[in-house]
Design an enzyme around this catalytic site. Structure first.
Site, PDB file in Angstrom:
ATOM      1  N   PRO A   2       0.818  -1.213   0.000  1.00 13.61           N
ATOM      2  CG  PRO A   2       0.022  -0.992   2.172  1.00 13.61           C
ATOM      3  CD  PRO A   2       0.677  -1.972   1.250  1.00 13.61           C
ATOM      4  CD  GLU A   3       1.342   3.939  -3.674  1.00 15.42           C
ATOM      5  OE1 GLU A   3       2.196   4.830  -3.510  1.00 15.42           O
ATOM      6  OE2 GLU A   3       1.493   2.992  -4.467  1.00 15.42           O
ATOM      7  CE  LYS A  51       4.874   2.629   0.894  1.00 14.33           C
ATOM      8  NZ  LYS A  51       5.144   1.819  -0.315  1.00 14.33           N
ATOM      9  CG  ASN A 168       5.013  -0.104  -8.494  1.00 17.07           C
ATOM     10  OD1 ASN A 168       6.194   0.236  -8.554  1.00 17.07           O
ATOM     11  ND2 ASN A 168       4.452  -0.858  -9.425  1.00 17.07           N
ATOM     12  NE  ARG A 258       9.307  -2.556  -4.223  1.00 19.72           N
ATOM     13  CZ  ARG A 258      10.076  -2.135  -3.235  1.00 19.72           C
ATOM     14  NH1 ARG A 258      11.283  -1.701  -3.480  1.00 19.72           N
ATOM     15  NH2 ARG A 258       9.633  -2.136  -1.996  1.00 19.72           N
TER      16      ARG A 258
END
Length: 293
Positions: A2-3, A51, A168, A258
């Site tokens: 997750p961002e 994060k 990403n 990625r």
């Protein structure tokens, strides 16, 4: 993975639900934490650092959690059914009016609050941190970004030691907005482009921090939220060329997950030789914001 804005929002919602309340149930099911019972402890606050999430208690301890690829915290009203398999539960924190259930939290640690730096001390400035300073923090991120001029921009943006929060999705969108290939060397960026990379990192995360939807285009409509992310094989929203997708190996154990999305017309610069094809699109990666808090 997750961002940072996903984790930020999860932390804020957990804080709203639990802070200042005594736990009526504090069960930890992680293999390393079996036997720890947090019932009776009062939750002082829940904070995010990049994060990472820290749930801080009144006994001077913190519960550290990290979502990794598939972890999540769910909030429920007492008596409501839980959406998830029982064997995937790693933590249950209940107060009088809410229940927080942590699913698939592979990284879960109980530690003294004053030792939280063990997990986050090496990180760069938090793009959504309360202590962010538009001048000093941005200058520090810029310094860290440009420290290795031979590094590819896409991998540098993902490095949480440069700044914590970009994943990403935002890596792909920032490179598009800068009009450069993700494989562009940091040293080949102009001063303005490097500064704009920092500015966009902060701006995009902040734009979406308080809502479950993540839009980089300004459009919240389905299929219109992103410029290139998860649009491999589809037309570029700006020039109508076909968006390409390829792996961008940063040398880490997670490199296989990625990938980079880019438009070769709008984003000139070095890139892998990927056929211009509308078929064989990479399956969409789960961003899953609605399920993570």
């Amino acid at each position: 993975m997750p961002e940072g804005d996903t984790v930020f929002l999860a932390g804020r919602r957990l804080d709203d639900a639990l802070a200042g309340k005594e736990l009526t149930r504090g069960e930890l099911r992680h293999p390393r934490l079996i036997g720890h019972d947090l019932a009776g402890r009062t939750v002082e606050e829940v904070v995010s650092v990049g994060k990472h999430l820290f749930t801080r208690f009144d006994d001077g301890r913190s519960l550290h959690s990290h979502f990794r690829m598939d972890g999540s915290w769910h909030l429920y009203r007492p008596g409501r059914p839980w959406r998830g398999a029982d064997h995937e539960i790693r933590a249950i924190l209940a107060v009088s009016d809410r229940v927080a259930v942590g699913f698939r939290l592979h990284d879960l640690e109980l530690l003294p609050t004053d030792e939280e730096d063990r997990f986050v001390g090496h990180l760069g400035p938090d793009l959504l941190g309360d202590d962010w300073d538009d001048e000093a923090s941005a200058a520090e991120v810029l310094r860290r970004l440009r420290a290795d001029p031979d590094r590819e921009l896409g991998t540098a943006l993902l490095d949480q030691r440069v700044a914590c929060g970009v994943g990403n999705l935002y890596k792909a969108e920032i490179c598009f907005l800068l009009k450069v290939s993700p494989w562009t060397k940091v040293g080949d960026l102009s001063e303005k482009q490097a500064a704009d990379a920092v500015s966009w990192s902060r701006k995009l995360l902040l734009r979406n921090a308080w809502r479950p939807e993540q839009s980089t285009t300004g459009d919240l409509g389905e299929g219109a939220q992103h410029w290139v992310f998860e649009r491999g094989g589809r037309n570029c929203r700006r020039c109508r060329d076909v968006v390409r997708v390829a792996r961008q190996d940063d040398g880490t154990k997670d490199a296989e997950d990625r990938v980079a999305y880019w438009c070769p017309t709008c984003q000139p610069g070095p890139h892998p030789d990927v056929p211009r094809s509308r078929g064989g699109r990479r399956p969409q990666q789960q961003t899953g914001r609605r399920a993570r808090y």
